[in-house]
Design an enzyme around this catalytic site. Structure first.
Site, PDB file in Angstrom:
ATOM      1  N   GLU A 188     -17.049 -12.455 -28.450  1.00 33.18           N
ATOM      2  CA  GLU A 188     -17.307 -13.346 -27.008  1.00 33.18           C
ATOM      3  C   GLU A 188     -17.661 -14.776 -27.347  1.00 33.18           C
ATOM      4  O   GLU A 188     -17.733 -15.628 -26.739  1.00 33.18           O
ATOM      5  CB  GLU A 188     -17.981 -12.605 -26.177  1.00 33.18           C
ATOM      6  CG  GLU A 188     -17.141 -11.197 -25.587  1.00 33.18           C
ATOM      7  CD  GLU A 188     -17.762 -10.524 -24.397  1.00 33.18           C
ATOM      8  OE1 GLU A 188     -19.172 -10.732 -24.492  1.00 33.18           O
ATOM      9  OE2 GLU A 188     -17.148  -9.986 -23.846  1.00 33.18           O
ATOM     10  N   ASP A 199     -23.376  -0.835 -44.850  1.00 34.87           N
ATOM     11  CA  ASP A 199     -23.275  -1.198 -43.700  1.00 34.87           C
ATOM     12  C   ASP A 199     -22.450  -2.211 -43.327  1.00 34.87           C
ATOM     13  O   ASP A 199     -22.218  -2.864 -44.294  1.00 34.87           O
ATOM     14  CB  ASP A 199     -24.589  -1.467 -42.948  1.00 34.87           C
ATOM     15  CG  ASP A 199     -24.600  -1.843 -41.560  1.00 34.87           C
ATOM     16  OD1 ASP A 199     -23.663  -1.235 -40.782  1.00 34.87           O
ATOM     17  OD2 ASP A 199     -25.181  -2.568 -41.118  1.00 34.87           O
TER      18      ASP A 199
END
Length: 1185
Positions: free
Chosen positions: A577, A467
């Protein structure tokens, strides 16, 4: 690239136009960085421009990611839920309860299922047959109870271990099912156990509580209906995500007025990224999407409370549907060992056949003498009258002889080997857990060995499936560079001139500081303070305002030890962000407050409020997001940020062409060093443009069908003719040592595949920063949205791969590296394409393509697709696979792989609980595989062959004796010695050596990762070694048996005396045989080797000193003569001399990598300083099966 995923409210119609981009993650990002890629990189991109509904999961029919805007659910495919009316909801169909079960066994099924799994071992079946045969009176060589004990003991030990592991799972299930939730019953909230929650019930969740089932939000403590959730246990992300209640339900007080509503939604499916349904409330029909559902396992954060109605419970929740259960794993070595056990079984049958045939011939020749011979007398005349012995005739006597031979020679199949292997694995696990290299200080987590039956598989791993988020990366982004007005402000490049600034502001008598320090560029910081002093200042002002406003970040206040100081922690779904918002704050644009309709930003000490009039979230078609801000002077501006190709395509090229060109140059510079880039633009909206957008936006956001497409069209219409503000570059912080670890793994011959749910640009970026991708690789990118296109692009890619490999001078070896003149291939494929490939005829083509590539990157993959990719390789090769991940979305992949590794970090415990091994960081995979994996495989491989040899030599000595005793299956070796042979005489040395011996040091194994390839070449255990060991065994058994026979021929030595000689000879021989192969001697090994020989002498003396046993005082008579000791010495020399000579020749003239490294380690340390390199043998790919 930026990936802002979840919207934040902007107006009174907040929730009506909010839709979650997760439901449309099937739309695949096309390659967005080709224009700025290094010229040395060649890309082949197969893409699409029109997104369509796609299926998720590796199983084709499992689920459909049906967009709420494109399709209505038919009654046949719908689930009807009556809000706060579970009786009516479950009246027609009894939906699943909320109880879950992850355990494998129950009290009733444990015994049969566990025995069934254990008897997959061929040897267990064999010993069961032996035990049954020994129960027959005619064949009772040993006591009936005694014959069952060895097998029963082995089965019991394994069953206890399995029962303990499943007991832990049962306890975990019990704790989970008995947790309490507040459920609305008769207008009041009452506590109810999770397992008793039913579909249709209204549930109240408080802050920091876990969601007990999949619920559709009805209302929250926030007036706008927003709820913030953390999905650590679901998708591995620790950042907050926003979910919303519908306008029509968020203001209702369900305690005072009953909410009558009907929800029609899709049937349970595995798609965690999508939800499709609608709700009828007060005569109005409302569309429901994935922004309105909160899944089981999520935690409510920064929201006091939330109300929701349960739609999926228990095993039907999306989290449980994505868990494929705990499979039974067996090591590859143990599986391959079965074939050798079958060979030994044939050999055993051959010995028994020879014994019975010879007995038949002997009986025929002596049929007239059977009344007088001691073993086969037909008549008993000892009492003065003739009485018949139990003589069953020639035919039956032959059959009984065969079966008795099977019982006598049964030790040929070493049942003790399984016990020894279990004990060795426990010892190996103890040292792995205690290894300081495997301890992670950052997370204070030790290595966990959760499965004790596959330790040796760690030494034969060929494929690692990893992952990305939280596994390769820390999931922590760091702002590095900015390009504004064509000027490059690179904090990373000019680090000497940069410093970390602790920016703070004062308000209401309190000091607000950032929780995270950010490195800033001094020049840019000074310019950012100039505000509107000049055009350059205005552009910088708008740039940082865009970074602070164009996001879904929620600022949270964190208390400190000083009550006057508050820390601002920016929480959001996207770590990109967060990094940009922190960067904006460090440059003086600090986001202070975000509500449903406005934001407050402190700009260099002056607080300014902006109305959020609209927000278009990120989607994979536009690859950008935008926010429309209203200023105090009634002006309106739109700020847009997104992927470079996406923003550059909507920039007004007629404005600032020089700045645009300079920005593109900087983007090229940033991306070439593996940074995640995005571009920022803006423009003013006049009154007519805003009104036109607002009316179109209202119409689109309230549409029941076609909503997503309409909103996308509205966004595209307003996001155009932008003025470029600049570009940013973010570094996704890799975990410590990841690039070096991947390089070591690839050098070791291991192929590393990265499977991530993130977008393609992110996967590629991480590929570069982790050194998985290099600038000289040819990238094959496959993005398709239908089966035919997928098939065509796969075939085109195979042609490219074939041409690449057929170029003269180009060759790809199995490690993924290539010759200096070759160009390695990297395959980048998206989840949508995999939907059409997995479980179809295209699987073979994908495997063929992937096997030719050095690197494979899969983006936008769902949890079950990860498992499907692992199965793609696992089912087509004999190569070992390892999957490593940290989130619940990795559980299926971890369980599918031969070896599953969980990262016990910040992302929950599901991956750890489902794994075979758990560790703190990805870099620890290197010592786990290259050191412990290598040691475990080498030890177990040798131990298995040694056990075959140890038992076979004992059986052959018994066989030779049978040939000289009228084939009567009698034995000269005392029965007690036969029993103790595998328990006391020879068992302990092989166990201790299997735990402690080390062929090479840790330093050498880490310095030369190529040594790991010995496991890939099956050097420690293969058929060649097996047959060589059997040939050696045959010779040694001849030396052991015939040397005393010849020495004592013609003497009056008794059977017990020569039997003791054979016993001592075999024990000394097998222990010295083991001693010849030990590399690292320690006092423990010395103690068990020589102690076993001494213990054997003591036991033989004690046995022969007991008058009740046959052979009383035999050892004292035999050992009193010189012949006894001469025979003992001669046997050892004669038996081991051929082995010594062959071993010398092989190691001197045909040394292996391990032998060379061992000598270099012992004698060549001085030569190491000269920079010499050891040339390693190649490793060949295993043929597909």
């Amino acid at each position: 690239m930026m990936d802002p995923k979840t919207p934040c409210d902007s107006s009174s119609n907040f929730d009506s136009f909010m839709f979650n981009s997760l439901s449309r993650r099937s739309g695949i990002s096309t390659q967005s960085r080709s224009s700025v890629r290094n010229n040395s990189i060649r890309e082949v991109s197969f893409g699409h421009s029109v997104s369509k509904p796609v299926r998720y999961g590796s199983k084709g029919a499992d689920s459909e990611a049906l967009s709420t805007s494109q399709k209505e659910i038919s009654d046949e495919d719908a689930r009807l839920i009556y809000v706060d009316d579970p009786e009516r909801t479950n009246e027609k169909f009894e939906f699943a309860g909320n109880s879950i079960r992850t355990a494998k066994y129950s009290i009733i099924t444990f015994l049969p299922r566990n025995l069934f799994e254990q008897f997959h071992r061929v040897a267990y079946v064999y010993f069961l047959v032996i035990a049954v045969l020994n129960q027959l009176p005619q064949l009772a060589v040993f006591g009936r109870g005694v014959s069952i004990l060895p097998l029963a003991f082995v089965l019991l030990v394994t069953a206890v271990k399995d029962a303990y592991e499943d007991w832990r799972r049962h306890n975990s299930d019990k704790i989970e099912n008995n947790r309490l939730a507040l459920v609305l019953v008769n207008g009041q909230f009452q506590e109810k156990k999770w397992k008793d929650v039913r579909v249709g019930e209204v549930i109240k969740i408080s802050a920091n509580e876990t969601i007990p089932c999949d619920i559709v939000l009805l209302s929250t403590s926030d007036p706008t209906g927003v709820a913030y959730v953390q999905t650590i246990n679901l998708d591995g992300e620790s950042n907050l995500k926003s979910r919303y209640a519908k306008q029509e339900t968020k203001s209702k007080l369900v305690e005072k007025e009953r909410l009558n509503g009907l929800i029609k939604c899709e049937k349970p499916n595995r798609n965690i990224y999508g939800f499709h349904g609608n709700m009828e409330v007060d005569g109005k029909r409302l569309s429901l999407g994935s922004s309105n559902i909160v899944l089981r396992g999520c935690e409510l954060k920064n929201t006091n409370w939330a109300l929701g109605v349960s739609v999926y419970c228990g095993c039907e929740t999306k989290a449980m549907l994505n868990s494929s259960g705990a499979p039974s794993k067996r090591s590859l070595l143990e599986t391959r060992m079965n074939s050798e056990i079958i060979m030994l079984s044939f050999f055993l049958v051959a010995l028994c056949t020879v014994s019975s045939v010879c007995a038949a011939v002997w009986l025929k020749r002596h049929k007239d003498e059977l009344n007088l011979l001691p073993y086969y007398r037909k008549l008993d005349v000892s009492k003065g009258e003739e009485d018949s012995y139990e003589y069953y005739g020639w035919g039956l006597e032959i059959l009984f002889t065969f079966l008795m031979a099977v019982i006598v020679y049964q030790v040929m199949i070493p049942i003790s080997l399984y016990i020894s292997m279990e004990l060795v694995r426990v010892g190996q696990a103890y040292f792995m857990i205690g290894d300081s290299r495997m301890y992670d200080k950052a997370t204070n987590s030790r290595f966990q060995c959760r499965a004790l039956n596959i330790n040796e598989d760690l030494g034969q791993i060929k494929y690692v499936f990893s992952d990305k988020t939280g596994t390769l990366t820390e999931n922590k982004m760091e702002f590095q560079c900015a390009s504004i007005l064509g000027f490059d402000y690179s904090s990373a490049i000019e680090s000497l001139e940069n410093e970390q600034v602790e920016y703070s502001v004062q308000a209401d008598g309190k000091i607000f500081k950032l929780k995270m320090m950010v490195k800033v560029n001094k020049e840019l910081l000074q310019l950012s303070r100039s505000a509107f002093a000049n055009k350059e200042g205005k552009q910088i002002y708008d740039f940082f305002l865009a970074l602070a406003a164009c996001n879904t970040i929620v600022p949270l206040l964190v208390d400190t030890s000083d009550p006057m100081v508050k820390l601002i922690d920016y929480q959001g779904e996207s770590p990109d962000e967060q990094a940009l918002t922190y960067a904006a704050a460090a440059y003086g644009f600090m986001l202070i407050e975000r509500t449903s309709g406005h934001i407050v930003i402190d700009i260099h000490g002056e607080r300014q409020r902006f109305d959020v009039l609209g927000l278009h979230e990120f989607d994979s078609d536009r690859k950008r997001m935008s926010v429309i801000l209203g200023y105090n002077n009634n002006s309106v501006k739109i700020f847009v940020k997104g992927a470079d190709t996406s923003i550059l395509s909507v920039i007004d090229k007629s404005l600032n062409a020089d700045i645009l060109q300079a920005t593109e140059t900087h983007l090229h510079l940033y991306s070439s060093v593996g940074l995640r880039t995005l571009v920022v633009g803006m423009r003013d909206l006049n009154v007519s443009e805003f009104e036109q957008w607002h009316s179109a936006f209202e119409a689109a956001s309230t549409a029941l069908f076609g909503r997503a497409a309409m909103l996308r069209k509205v966004a595209c219409n307003v996001e155009n003719n932008l003025c470029i503000l600049g570009a940013t570059a973010i570094e996704d912080k890799l975990q410590q040592g990841v690039p070096e670890s991947i390089e070591s793994l690839r050098t070791a011959g291991i192929k590393v595949w990265v499977l991530t749910g993130d977008k393609q640009e992110t996967a590629i970026s991480i590929g570069y920063s982790s050194k998985l991708l290099t600038s000289n690789m040819t990238q094959i990118i496959i993005n398709t949205n239908n089966r035919e296109s997928c098939k065509r692009h796969l075939q085109d890619a195979l042609v490219i791969a074939g041409n690449q490999m057929s170029v003269p001078g180009v060759s790809h070896n199995s490690e993924g590296s290539s010759d200096a003149v070759s160009t390695p291939l990297a395959l980048v494929i998206d989840g949508t394409s995999l939907v059409y490939i997995l479980d179809s005829e295209l699987e073979e083509e994908l495997f063929d393509l992937a096997s030719r590539c050095s690197v494979v990157l899969c983006s936008r993959v769902a949890p079950l697709q990860k498992a499907g990719i692992v199965a793609l390789v696992k089912n087509r090769t004999d190569d070992m696979t390892l999957a490593i991940g940290d989130g619940a979305n990795d559980v299926s992949m971890i369980q599918m792989a031969d070896v599953g590794v969980g990262i016990s970090g910040q992302e929950g415990r599901q991956a750890v609980m489902a794994s075979d091994f758990a560790m703190g960081q990805f870099r620890l995979l290197v010592p786990l595989l290259l050191i412990h994996g290598h040691w475990n495989y080498q030890r177990l491989g040798y131990m298995i062959i040694y056990n075959f040899y140890r038992n076979a030599i004992f059986v052959l000595v018994l066989f030779w004796y049978v040939l000289f005793t009228a084939f009567t299956l009698t034995t000269a070796i005392n029965e007690w010695s036969s029993m103790l042979y595998s328990i006391i005489y020879t068992a302990l040395p092989t166990i201790v050596v299997g735990i402690l011996d080390k062929d090479l040091s840790k330093r050498t194994l880490l310095k030369n990762p190529q040594l790991y390839r010995a496991g890939l070449r099956n050097e420690a255990y293969n058929k060649k070694l097996f047959w060589l060991a059997m040939a050696d065994t045959l010779w040694q058994s001849i030396a052991v048996f015939f040397a005393p026979l010849i020495a004592y021929w013609g003497t009056t030595v008794d059977v017990a005396s020569i039997g003791d000689l054979w016993t001592l000879s075999v024990v000394i021989l097998v222990n010295l045989h083991l001693a010849m192969d030990i590399i690292r001697w320690s006092w423990i090994i010395h103690a068990v080797i020589w102690g076993s020989i001494v213990a054997t002498f003591i036991c033989v003396v004690i046995i022969d000193a007991i008058p009740a046993f046959p052979g009383y005082w035999a050892i004292f008579h035999a050992a009193g003569t010189g012949v006894f000791w001469i025979c003992l010495l001669g046997i050892v020399i004669a038996a081991l001399l051929p082995r010594f000579v062959v071993k010398y020749i092989y190691q001197y003239y045909f040394p292996s990598d391990i032998q060379i490294s061992r000598e270099a380690e012992k004698y060549g340390n001085s030569r190491d300083n000269g920079g010499g390199q050891i040339e390693m043998l190649p490793v060949s790919d295993a043929p597909p099966r």
